[in-house]
Each structure stands twice: as C-alpha cells, then as structure tokens.
Write an enzyme that holds these catalytic residues in place. Structure first.
Site, short mmCIF file in Angstrom:
data_model
loop_
_atom_site.label_atom_id
_atom_site.label_comp_id
_atom_site.label_asym_id
_atom_site.label_seq_id
_atom_site.Cartn_x
_atom_site.Cartn_y
_atom_site.Cartn_z
CD GLU A 216 -2.98 -1.28 0.18
OE1 GLU A 216 -3.01 0.01 -0.35
OE2 GLU A 216 -3.38 -2.01 0.02
CB CYS A 254 -1.32 7.10 0.97
SG CYS A 254 -2.71 6.33 1.60
#
Length: 473
Positions: A216, A254
C-alpha cells in the site's frame, strides 16, 4: 540488547507463532470472533490513551483521531465480526459434466504467519485495520509499528498483549534495524504500508522466500475540477476539497489531494472559495490554527520547507505559506501554476501544500494525468456524464471517486489498493479477509463410473507415432 540477542528473540517469537498456527486454534471461528471482540473492547476501554498518543505524535484533534483512527477500526472490526463466519464457508464450485460424478468447492484457508508494517501517519488504524483482516482469515501475526510515531507504537506494544492472544499476535517495536532483521525471516505474507522507496526493499526481501506481498504505497493523487455552473455545487466542492486536503493529518495521507487541475477561467473563483473555506475551517490566524495536525517530525518539516522556499515555487504561492518550526505547523498553502519540473509537482507532497494547475480545456486533464505515474486515488468533480465516462475509461488509478474526496477509503464494500507505482493488492472488509487467505480448490470424486477411454493414451503409448518419434528427428 545487541543485534544477535534481538535476532534470537525474534527467532523465538516467530517459532512460538508458527507453533500456535500449526496447533490449528487460529483456524476456528470461535478464536477469530473472540479476537475481534477483544479488539473492540480494547478500543472502547482505551480511547483516552489513544487520543493522547495521537496528539503527542501528530497533534491530531480528538475529532480527527476518532474519525480517522478509532472509528475506522471499530467499524472494520464490527463488520468483520458480523461476516467472518460467512467468509470462512466453502464456496460451491460448478463442475463440468465431464467430471461426473464429482463435486467441487473453493475453501479459504489462512496463509500462516503474517508480517504487517505500519505507517506513521495513521499509526492506529493502519496497524489494526490490516490486523483485523489477518485475524479474520485465521493467521498468526507480527505487527511492526512505525518508530516515527513512538507514543502510538508504545501503546500498541503495551496494550495489545493485554487483550489479544499473545501466542498468536505479537508487536515488535524498533527502527530500521529491527525492520531489516524482520525482513530476513521467512513469512507466509507481508503487508506493507509506506513509501514506494521502502516498498521496493520489502518486495526484494520477500522475493528471497517467494513470500506474497501487499504494498500500500502513495503517489500524487489529483483532482479534476470541471467548471461547475451551480454556485451551491461549487461551494460543496470547495468544502470537500479543503476537508480532503487538510483534514486528514494536514495532507500527510496517501490518498490526500496532491494537486488540482482546473480551467484558466475558473481558477480565480476556486482560489477565493478555497481561501474562505480554509479560514472558516481552521481560522484566519496562522499562529493559532485550529484542528490542524502538525508535521510529524523535523525531517519532514524541513523537506516541506525546502519545497516551498524554492524561489520559483515561492513565487506561485497565492495563499498561506507561513511556517512555525517550534510547533511543526505549516499553514494551509495554495500555489498557482508552480513549475511542473519542480519537486512539488514531481514528488508526493505529503503535507499541507496544494498546487493548482490551470488548463485551457478540462479534457486536457486526462493527458496530463496519463503522462505521470498512476495515482493511488483520482478525484473528479463534474456533472458531465460523457466526461465521467471518458475519465473512467481513459485513466488508470487505484480508485476513482466522483464529486467527493477520501470517502472511498471508509467503504468496506469497495477494495482499497493501488496500481503501478502506487502499489498492488487490496484490503478492507471481505477484501482484507481475501488478502490474508489462500483459496484452495477442492475436487471430490467417487470410485463409481470409471471411463476406460481416459486411459487409452497410457495403455497404447507405444503405438502412437508422435511418442515414438525421436526428439532429434
């Protein structure tokens, strides 16, 4: 403790975890549900400690901390608790008539011993949300919190053993040296949240043991902002942009908005609306900003300061730009058309800086995005259905959200994950269960009805010219 002692201690811990897995107890639905209930209890009984740790590490306001950390974990654990028995059940497979009489099924089974690396920006939810998936799937786990969020790391290390099965779930604290030692071990699954640079190191280490990896990672997540004609729609868009950029950890996320693409004629209207919304949400005094997280440490603060102190970039600032090194706070900052070759447009910002890039026609945004690495998330504000279809079919991203920001992360019914340099693999809800599971194909046949023609080749191979032909003929 020296390096050799740490390595021996890690080895003993992993040996205990593997023994626990081999005993079979983590496979039972009872164990999985008991751990999920214990995790929910842990969150309920330690809210104040979590608030305190998140404030010390990142300056998070309790409302933000509950929304993005505690609430996420509770929602995820409750959802998994209600569904795990159904997820565990074998799925019936449709077997072709050729195999009659036979039956087939797909049986989810745990991978074994999993390693979860946690990022510092959401140090509670990014630790416990993947852990929920690993527990639901019946694995044993080593959790490695980020040393850059030391209070949250210490909380997890101290509290998890009080609630969860300490012979199946362990927390290992430490810096890069500990991470390197962990990567030298053999795992059945590695789940990593962090930067592409470190993701490459993790993947390289995993390759030595052919360990499956979920990465991720991050990337530059853009907004395509079409010219909205309805004033109320424009105001809603501005609120959602401000909330999506500066709300989650001051842009240290993110999936935070990295830049906005908008037509020249609409830029000034957008900037004025963003300024008003920022002042409404966070206050007008840069030295007394409300509800705004701090930059995690001096290193990250200096990195962001260097970005906006570049003369060419500084000249593009149209709002904000104030910095307080003592409190590690950077004011929400808007920039108009900074140089495309500058760091702010080539690196992931991971901070409270928002470039606005103007285009002659908004459809140019598709080519702009496609000329850069695939983003983890793409956001598009438009009511034009034809343009929506064009964005959907002509761009690639980990996720695509129309007319909002960030909310896709909270939806357990949708997978979360990247593509290309923004990562691979997925989790959340059932997808977390799948990430930590192996789908084993099971075919069941009887001794009834043996079809002799299937053995024809074996019985008559000497008479088949294709098999009699020499290889070098």
């Amino acid at each position: 403790m020296n390096s050799m002692e740490r390595e021996e201690r890690i080895g003993r811990s992993l040996g205990e975890l593997r023994q626990t897995f081999r005993s079979g107890r983590t496979r039972s639905v009872g164990w999985r549900k008991s751990q999920l209930r214990a995790l929910l209890k842990m969150m309920d009984e330690n809210e104040d400690q979590i608030f305190k740790a998140l404030h010390q590490d990142l300056g998070k306001h309790p409302v933000e901390a509950y929304r993005d950390e505690i609430g996420v974990v509770k929602k995820s654990a409750s959802y998994s608790l209600s569904c795990v028995e159904k997820w565990m059940a074998p799925a019936k497979g449709r077997i072709p008539l050729l195999f009659f009489p036979a039956s087939g099924e797909v049986l989810p089974e745990p991978l074994g011993l999993a390693l979860i690396f946690v990022s510092w920006n959401f140090p509670i939810s990014l630790a416990l949300d993947p852990l929920i998936g690993a527990i639901s799937a019946g694995n044993t786990v080593v959790l490695k919190p980020s040393e850059l969020a030391p209070e949250c790391s210490a909380f997890l290390a101290k509290t998890i053993p009080l609630y969860l099965d300490s012979e199946a779930i362990k927390v290992v604290e430490g810096g890069t040296d500990i991470a390197e030692q962990l990567l030298q071990q053999k795992w059945d699954k590695i789940f990593f949240t962090g930067s592409p640079r470190v993701g490459k190191i993790v993947m390289s280490a995993a390759a030595k043991h052919l360990t499956p990896v979920t990465l991720e990672l991050g990337g530059k997540c853009p907004i395509i902002l079409d010219s909205l004609s309805n004033p109320s729609d424009i105001k809603v868009a501005a609120k959602r942009i401000v909330g999506g950029k500066w709300g989650p950890c001051s842009g240290q996320a993110c999936i935070a908005i990295d830049y906005v693409l908008v037509e020249h004629k609409f830029a000034s209207t957008l900037i004025e609306l963003l300024k008003k919304t920022i002042n409404k949400f966070y206050g007008e005094n840069p030295k007394a900003l409300k509800n705004l997280s701090k930059i995690v440490n001096n290193h990250q603060f200096d990195r962001l300061r260097n970005i906006i102190e570049d003369p060419a970039v500084a000249a593009s600032i149209v709002h904000g730009g104030s910095l307080d090194e003592k409190s590690l706070i950077i004011e929400p900052t808007i920039l108009l058309n900074p140089p495309l070759e500058s760091a702010i447009m080539t690196e992931e910002i991971f901070g409270p800086l928002l470039p606005i890039i103007t285009l002659t026609n908004i459809e140019e945004s598709i080519e702009f995005i496609n000329s850069r690495p695939k983003p983890l998330a793409l956001y598009a504000f438009t009511k034009n259905e034809a343009f929506k279809k064009k964005i959907l079919t002509e761009t690639s991203s980990g996720s695509l959200t129309f007319n909002d920001c960030m909310v896709q992360y909270l939806c357990d019914a949708l997978p979360f994950g990247g593509v290309g340099q923004s990562g691979f693999g997925r989790y959340h809800g059932k997808y977390s269960f799948d990430t930590f599971s192996h789908e084993k194909a099971v075919l069941r046949r009887s001794f009834f009805l043996e079809l002799e023609p299937r053995h024809f080749v074996v019985r008559n191979y000497n008479s088949l010219s294709i098999l009699d032909t020499p290889r070098n003929a």
